[in-house]
Design an enzyme around this catalytic site. Structure first.
Site, PDB file in Angstrom:
ATOM      1  N   GLU A   1       0.817  -1.219   0.000  1.00 31.00           N
ATOM      2  CA  GLU A   1       0.000   0.000   0.000  1.00 31.00           C
ATOM      3  C   GLU A   1       0.853   1.272   0.000  1.00 31.00           C
ATOM      4  O   GLU A   1       1.690   1.465   0.890  1.00 31.00           O
ATOM      5  CB  GLU A   1      -0.931  -0.003   1.225  1.00 31.00           C
TER       6      GLU A   1
ATOM      7  N   LYS B   1      -7.860  -0.367  11.092  1.00 35.50           N
ATOM      8  CA  LYS B   1      -7.195  -0.815   9.857  1.00 35.50           C
ATOM      9  C   LYS B   1      -5.956   0.049   9.614  1.00 35.50           C
ATOM     10  O   LYS B   1      -4.904  -0.433   9.213  1.00 35.50           O
ATOM     11  CB  LYS B   1      -8.165  -0.728   8.669  1.00 35.50           C
TER      12      LYS B   1
ATOM     13  N   ASP C   1       3.513 -14.089  12.026  1.00 36.32           N
ATOM     14  CA  ASP C   1       2.204 -14.484  11.501  1.00 36.32           C
ATOM     15  C   ASP C   1       1.222 -13.296  11.582  1.00 36.32           C
ATOM     16  O   ASP C   1       0.742 -12.957  12.668  1.00 36.32           O
ATOM     17  CB  ASP C   1       1.725 -15.682  12.333  1.00 36.32           C
TER      18      ASP C   1
ATOM     19  N   HIS D   1      -2.111  10.572  -0.533  1.00 40.19           N
ATOM     20  CA  HIS D   1      -2.146   9.304  -1.253  1.00 40.19           C
ATOM     21  C   HIS D   1      -1.956   9.490  -2.750  1.00 40.19           C
ATOM     22  O   HIS D   1      -1.437   8.627  -3.420  1.00 40.19           O
ATOM     23  CB  HIS D   1      -3.531   8.657  -1.063  1.00 40.19           C
TER      24      HIS D   1
HETATM   25  P1  NDP Z   1       8.207 -23.458  16.113  1.00 40.26           P
HETATM   26  O1  NDP Z   1       7.276 -24.589  15.964  1.00 40.26           O
HETATM   27  O2  NDP Z   1       9.214 -23.261  15.049  1.00 40.26           O
HETATM   28  O3  NDP Z   1       8.912 -23.566  17.552  1.00 40.26           O
HETATM   29  C1  NDP Z   1       9.874 -22.698  17.985  1.00 40.26           C
HETATM   30  C2  NDP Z   1      11.268 -23.231  17.645  1.00 40.26           C
HETATM   31  O4  NDP Z   1      12.240 -22.278  17.993  1.00 40.26           O
HETATM   32  C3  NDP Z   1      11.551 -24.513  18.406  1.00 40.26           C
HETATM   33  O5  NDP Z   1      12.088 -25.435  17.502  1.00 40.26           O
HETATM   34  C4  NDP Z   1      12.608 -24.084  19.398  1.00 40.26           C
HETATM   35  O6  NDP Z   1      13.568 -25.062  19.601  1.00 40.26           O
HETATM   36  C5  NDP Z   1      13.280 -22.928  18.692  1.00 40.26           C
HETATM   37  N1  NDP Z   1      13.952 -21.985  19.607  1.00 40.26           N
HETATM   38  C6  NDP Z   1      15.255 -21.661  19.535  1.00 40.26           C
HETATM   39  N2  NDP Z   1      15.556 -20.759  20.464  1.00 40.26           N
HETATM   40  C7  NDP Z   1      14.442 -20.495  21.161  1.00 40.26           C
HETATM   41  C8  NDP Z   1      14.124 -19.628  22.245  1.00 40.26           C
HETATM   42  N3  NDP Z   1      15.050 -18.839  22.805  1.00 40.26           N
HETATM   43  N4  NDP Z   1      12.859 -19.597  22.705  1.00 40.26           N
HETATM   44  C9  NDP Z   1      11.902 -20.388  22.146  1.00 40.26           C
HETATM   45  N5  NDP Z   1      12.145 -21.238  21.114  1.00 40.26           N
HETATM   46  C10 NDP Z   1      13.395 -21.308  20.615  1.00 40.26           C
HETATM   47  O7  NDP Z   1       7.430 -22.088  16.219  1.00 40.26           O
HETATM   48  P2  NDP Z   1       6.244 -21.652  17.142  1.00 40.26           P
HETATM   49  O8  NDP Z   1       5.876 -22.668  18.148  1.00 40.26           O
HETATM   50  O9  NDP Z   1       6.629 -20.304  17.632  1.00 40.26           O
HETATM   51  O10 NDP Z   1       5.037 -21.554  16.121  1.00 40.26           O
HETATM   52  C11 NDP Z   1       4.939 -20.461  15.249  1.00 40.26           C
HETATM   53  C12 NDP Z   1       4.273 -20.887  13.953  1.00 40.26           C
HETATM   54  O11 NDP Z   1       3.049 -21.554  14.215  1.00 40.26           O
HETATM   55  C13 NDP Z   1       3.925 -19.725  13.081  1.00 40.26           C
HETATM   56  O12 NDP Z   1       4.449 -19.991  11.813  1.00 40.26           O
HETATM   57  C14 NDP Z   1       2.388 -19.732  13.017  1.00 40.26           C
HETATM   58  O13 NDP Z   1       1.950 -19.300  11.747  1.00 40.26           O
HETATM   59  C15 NDP Z   1       2.050 -21.167  13.265  1.00 40.26           C
HETATM   60  N6  NDP Z   1       0.749 -21.495  13.834  1.00 40.26           N
HETATM   61  C16 NDP Z   1      -0.151 -20.535  14.272  1.00 40.26           C
HETATM   62  C17 NDP Z   1      -1.377 -20.902  14.804  1.00 40.26           C
HETATM   63  C18 NDP Z   1      -2.289 -19.826  15.303  1.00 40.26           C
HETATM   64  O14 NDP Z   1      -1.910 -18.678  15.366  1.00 40.26           O
HETATM   65  N7  NDP Z   1      -3.523 -20.139  15.685  1.00 40.26           N
HETATM   66  C19 NDP Z   1      -1.745 -22.319  14.918  1.00 40.26           C
HETATM   67  C20 NDP Z   1      -0.716 -23.229  14.496  1.00 40.26           C
HETATM   68  C21 NDP Z   1       0.462 -22.826  13.958  1.00 40.26           C
HETATM   69  P3  NDP Z   1      13.332 -26.364  20.522  1.00 40.26           P
HETATM   70  O15 NDP Z   1      12.557 -27.301  19.660  1.00 40.26           O
HETATM   71  O16 NDP Z   1      14.682 -26.799  20.847  1.00 40.26           O
HETATM   72  O17 NDP Z   1      12.545 -25.915  21.722  1.00 40.26           O
END
Ligand code: NDP
Length: 423
Positions: free
Chosen positions: A77, A262, A278, A376
């Protein structure tokens, strides 16, 4: 022939050509737009055929908690980035934004049906709290090692439209550290759902995180001396009063509140997207927060203080991450993190809420004075000329001609370009 989802990228491209949906030249165009490794893009979404670039720009003048930031923003935009930079400049001249974070945690919901005694169910959850914390933390040991994990458990009785108890819901409030935490939360919820269902002697409807992230609220405030708002045509004190009144109106009328919000999300989403977070999660949370007292209201607050200063405040649920999800996968998300110069979710949230407040100030200031269209106009005319096919050298001439004859539509732009090429 393999189904579309089973095909390789090359096979999908061949299918698109065979089905005459795209030409070979257009497939080349798709390939040229790709910067994420194809196998990575393929693992991110389904039926991937290419990538869709959007403009990435920088907003300047952001002074937040006494630190200066250059803010990467991704948006299609016009005017968004210029507006936030302009408003941030005014705020900078007044000492910048101050931010606060009350808590940074994610809520997960365990929703139970067939509960016969709700008060007894609450007691069961209270009795089993220690066991639940242990199960939850065992499901995500790496999170606990980093200092995160399940912080508290809350119970809710959800009533139906006749105010009768209908569902029993348990909230797990989890410190997800640097991640947004959606997947982590869902792992924890799955681990706790089975034992809890047995203890409650009930059935699970579902277990999923809540995007109404009111345990991740971030607030930005700023104080503006009205003379710093003064423009060539409008006096600052008058503008400050009109901005405060426009905010009051957005608190009262949902039709205006939706547009008011918005405008805020124009800035918020652009930074969220640039950071690889996200946008849908942040949008859902923001709008749920806007209607938290039962009436959809404007999210920001601008008031004229006793000394005449214009005081602005914006609170948003911002469960963003600095790692995880697409953040660690998208190459440009790493690059934007570098430009922003921050690597923590906490600071990212402080920047995002400040951009939202700046965007809101810019929009309100324009709306209560000369209107939004003037600012705009030039950018919109430019994108109109580009979409009509103007080349770089033709662009200034086409823009000038469009502004002169005032018919701002694609047909007219095509005519102007055709006439120019005949000369
Ligand atoms: P991930 O599933 O990628 O989990 C976080 C990763 O980061 C883990 O692998 C973790 O490692 C790693 N990590 C490294 N350093 C850190 C730290 N300091 N603190 C925390 N984690 C660390 O991501 P999220 O669980 O954050 O999920 C986000 C995604 O989920 C987005 O893409 C979103 O779009 C999607 N999503 C959204 C939904 C909603 O909004 N309703 C529903 C379902 C999915 P380790 O494994 O070692 O812990």
């Amino acid at each position: 022939m393999a189904k579309f989802y089973q095909q390789s990228l090359a096979e999908r491209h061949a299918t698109l050509i065979a089905e005459q949906r795209l030409t070979a030249a257009q497939i080349e165009q798709l390939k040229a737009a790709a910067i994420i490794a194809p196998e990575v893009a393929d693992s991110m979404i389904e039926n991937q055929i290419g990538q869709f670039p959007l403009p990435l720009g920088l907003a300047f003048n952001f002074l937040i908690d006494e630190t200066s930031y250059v803010v990467p923003m991704v948006t299609e935009e016009p005017s968004v980035i210029a507006a936030s930079s302009n408003a941030a400049k005014i705020v900078q001249a007044n000492g910048g934004f101050t931010t606060t974070i009350q808590e940074r945690a994610m809520i997960g919901q365990l929703i139970f049906t067939d509960v016969s005694d709700y008060e007894a169910a609450i007691l069961v959850v209270q009795e089993k709290e220690a066991a639940l914390i242990e199960i939850a933390n065992a499901a995500q040991p790496s999170l606990v090692k980093r200092g995160g994990g399940l912080r508290r458990i809350e119970t809710r009785i959800i009533t139906d439209d006749d105010h009768q108890p209908a569902y029993f819901t348990v909230h797990l409030v989890v410190d997800v550290q640097e991640a947004m935490g959606a997947n982590m939360m869902n792992t924890i919820l799955e681990a706790t759902a089975t034992p809890l269902k047995e203890w409650l002697d009930s059935a699970v409807l579902m277990q999923i995180l809540s995007n109404f992230a009111d345990t991740s609220l971030v607030t930005a405030t700023c104080r503006i001396e009205p003379h710093t708002l003064t423009t060539t045509r409008f006096e600052g004190e008058w503008l400050a009063k009109r901005i405060a009144e426009a905010t009051r109106y957005a608190h009262l009328d949902p039709y205006r509140a939706a547009t008011h919000n918005k405008g805020i999300m124009n800035g918020v989403d652009a930074v969220v997207l640039a950071s690889g977070n996200d946008t849908r999660a942040i949008e859902a949370g923001a709008h749920a927060f806007a209607v938290r007292d039962g009436r959809y209201r404007g999210l920001s607050d601008w008031k004229v203080a006793e000394n005449g200063d214009l005081v602005g405040q914006l609170t948003l649920p911002l469960p963003v991450g600095s790692v995880g999800g697409a953040i660690s996968v998208l190459p440009l998300a790493q690059l934007t993190q570098q430009i922003l110069g921050i690597s923590t979710a906490n600071k990212l949230a402080r920047v995002i809420v400040s951009v939202g407040l700046a965007q809101n100030l810019a929009a309100l200031k324009a709306l209560v004075s000369e209107g939004i269209q003037k600012g705009h106009m030039s950018l919109q005319v430019k994108s109109l000329a580009l979409s009509a096919g103007a080349t770089e050298s033709e662009l200034p001439l086409v823009v000038a001609a469009l502004l002169e004859n005032k018919q701002l539509n694609l047909e007219n732009a095509h005519t102007i370009i055709a006439q120019l090429r005949q000369k």
